[in-house]
Motif scaffolding. Structure first.
Motif, PDB file in Angstrom:
ATOM      1  N   GLU A 104       0.829  -1.201   0.000  1.00  0.00           N
ATOM      2  CA  GLU A 104       0.000   0.000   0.000  1.00  0.00           C
ATOM      3  C   GLU A 104       0.868   1.257   0.000  1.00  0.00           C
ATOM      4  OE1 GLU A 104      -3.872   1.860  -0.027  1.00  0.00           O
ATOM      5  OE2 GLU A 104      -3.027  -0.084  -0.634  1.00  0.00           O
ATOM      6  N   VAL A 118      -7.118   1.247   3.623  1.00  0.00           N
ATOM      7  CA  VAL A 118      -6.437  -0.050   3.747  1.00  0.00           C
ATOM      8  C   VAL A 118      -5.438  -0.024   4.882  1.00  0.00           C
ATOM      9  CG1 VAL A 118      -4.887  -1.695   2.614  1.00  0.00           C
ATOM     10  CG2 VAL A 118      -6.788  -0.679   1.334  1.00  0.00           C
ATOM     11  N   THR A 214      -6.500 -10.131   2.794  1.00  0.00           N
ATOM     12  CA  THR A 214      -6.216  -9.351   1.587  1.00  0.00           C
ATOM     13  C   THR A 214      -6.582  -7.897   1.851  1.00  0.00           C
ATOM     14  OG1 THR A 214      -8.428  -9.604   0.610  1.00  0.00           O
ATOM     15  CG2 THR A 214      -6.799 -11.341   0.131  1.00  0.00           C
ATOM     16  N   ALA A 215      -6.043  -7.021   1.039  1.00  0.00           N
ATOM     17  CA  ALA A 215      -6.325  -5.592   1.198  1.00  0.00           C
ATOM     18  C   ALA A 215      -7.813  -5.301   1.003  1.00  0.00           C
ATOM     19  CB  ALA A 215      -5.482  -4.780   0.221  1.00  0.00           C
ATOM     20  N   ASP A 216      -8.409  -5.880  -0.041  1.00  0.00           N
ATOM     21  CA  ASP A 216      -9.815  -5.609  -0.318  1.00  0.00           C
ATOM     22  C   ASP A 216     -10.709  -6.107   0.821  1.00  0.00           C
ATOM     23  OD1 ASP A 216      -9.337  -4.342  -2.700  1.00  0.00           O
ATOM     24  OD2 ASP A 216      -9.680  -6.117  -3.940  1.00  0.00           O
ATOM     25  N   HIS A 217     -10.387  -7.268   1.343  1.00  0.00           N
ATOM     26  CA  HIS A 217     -11.187  -7.829   2.436  1.00  0.00           C
ATOM     27  C   HIS A 217     -11.090  -6.953   3.678  1.00  0.00           C
ATOM     28  CE1 HIS A 217     -13.145 -10.639   5.025  1.00  0.00           C
ATOM     29  NE2 HIS A 217     -12.048 -10.983   5.678  1.00  0.00           N
ATOM     30  N   ARG A 219     -10.271  -3.825   3.857  1.00  0.00           N
ATOM     31  CA  ARG A 219     -10.837  -2.499   3.613  1.00  0.00           C
ATOM     32  C   ARG A 219     -12.304  -2.439   4.049  1.00  0.00           C
ATOM     33  NH1 ARG A 219      -9.907  -2.220  -1.432  1.00  0.00           N
ATOM     34  NH2 ARG A 219      -8.138  -0.792  -1.570  1.00  0.00           N
ATOM     35  N   SER A 220     -13.009  -3.553   3.945  1.00  0.00           N
ATOM     36  CA  SER A 220     -14.417  -3.599   4.339  1.00  0.00           C
ATOM     37  C   SER A 220     -14.601  -3.627   5.857  1.00  0.00           C
ATOM     38  CB  SER A 220     -15.087  -4.829   3.719  1.00  0.00           C
ATOM     39  OG  SER A 220     -14.651  -6.028   4.356  1.00  0.00           O
TER      40      SER A 220
END
Length: 262
Positions: A104, A118, A214-217, A219-220
């Motif tokens: 990141e 993130v 993971t970053a996307d996970h 982030r939520s």
């Protein structure tokens, strides 16, 4: 450095999973006054070395330094003591969190005015997460903050669950426990295997987390809240039902967490 008189309660539910290494590191720290050396003396498969905080160059981000050098700047205080213990117990997870921080930082071109969602989520995980493996009914009630079920009608399900504090800031707070300490709980599924005390007992969860995060996970912000001194068996006062009627601690649900959103 001489350790303060107030020491961790290794028999408490939140610190017990860190035995026996916690006591060993603390003894080395007491003898040498150098926490980084104490952690290195007990180091196993962490994949990093602990160095005094002075090794961190001025202007270099802490996470970037670890990412580049596999060295962890360490101050002689409780915060970094528990951070070090997490490196010894969950080395793959800590490396994964640091790799995501490094990626990141590279994407953002370095440290900016704000950390971004993130990096915020990664820091929250690192500092304040508790890992919970629990039956569906208990997890759902916790996510909805149905405290009368979590600690009342479903109380017996805690005996079928496993809760492990991962966040080193939360562990530091629990050296002097107070009712309002609240962790962000991340669910560990049954397929991740079991988790026992000590680093050998954590290997299954460590491997699963390192592969799942993971970053996307993150982030939520897939977390739910838990005032940790409410956990049955962790605090004598919670044997009384009135303990849970304190709405300044056991707050009602105000916003759906991501784990409940479609």
């Amino acid at each position: 450095m001489v350790l303060p008189t107030l020491l961790p309660d290794w028999e408490a539910g939140w610190h017990r999973p860190l035995l026996p290494l916690g006591r060993r590191v603390m003894q080395h720290w007491q003898q040498t006054g150098d926490l980084s050396a104490a952690l290195n003396a007990c180091n196993g498969p962490a994949g990093v070395r602990f160095v005094p905080q002075e090794r961190l160059p001025e202007g270099v981000a802490y996470e970037q330094f670890i990412y580049d050098t596999r060295q962890v700047p360490t101050r002689s205080n409780w915060h970094d003591f528990f951070n070090g213990l997490m490196w010894l117990h969950f080395p793959l997870t800590k490396l994964r969190l640091n790799a995501l921080q490094g990626e990141e930082l590279a994407r953002l071109g370095g440290v900016g005015a704000t950390r971004g969602p993130v990096r915020d989520a990664l820091t929250l995980f690192d500092e304040n997460v508790a890992l919970l493996q629990a039956p569906d009914a208990l997890w759902e009630a916790l996510a909805w903050k149905r405290w009368d079920e979590v600690f009342g009608s479903l109380r017996a399900l805690w005996a079928e669950s496993r809760l492990v504090l991962f966040g080193h800031a939360a562990l530091e707070q629990l050296v002097q426990p107070f009712k309002g300490i609240t962790a962000h709980v991340y669910r560990v599924p049954a397929q991740a295997g079991s988790c026992g005390d000590g680093p050998d007992g954590a290997v299954h969860w460590d491997a699963w987390l390192a592969g799942a995060l993971t970053a996307d996970h993150l982030r939520s912000k897939p977390f739910v809240h838990l005032p940790v001194l409410g956990v049955p068996g962790w605090w004598a006062a919670n044997a009384e039902p009135d303990f849970y009627r304190d709405t300044s601690v056991f707050r009602p649900l105000r916003r759906l967490p991501s784990v409940l959103q479609a």
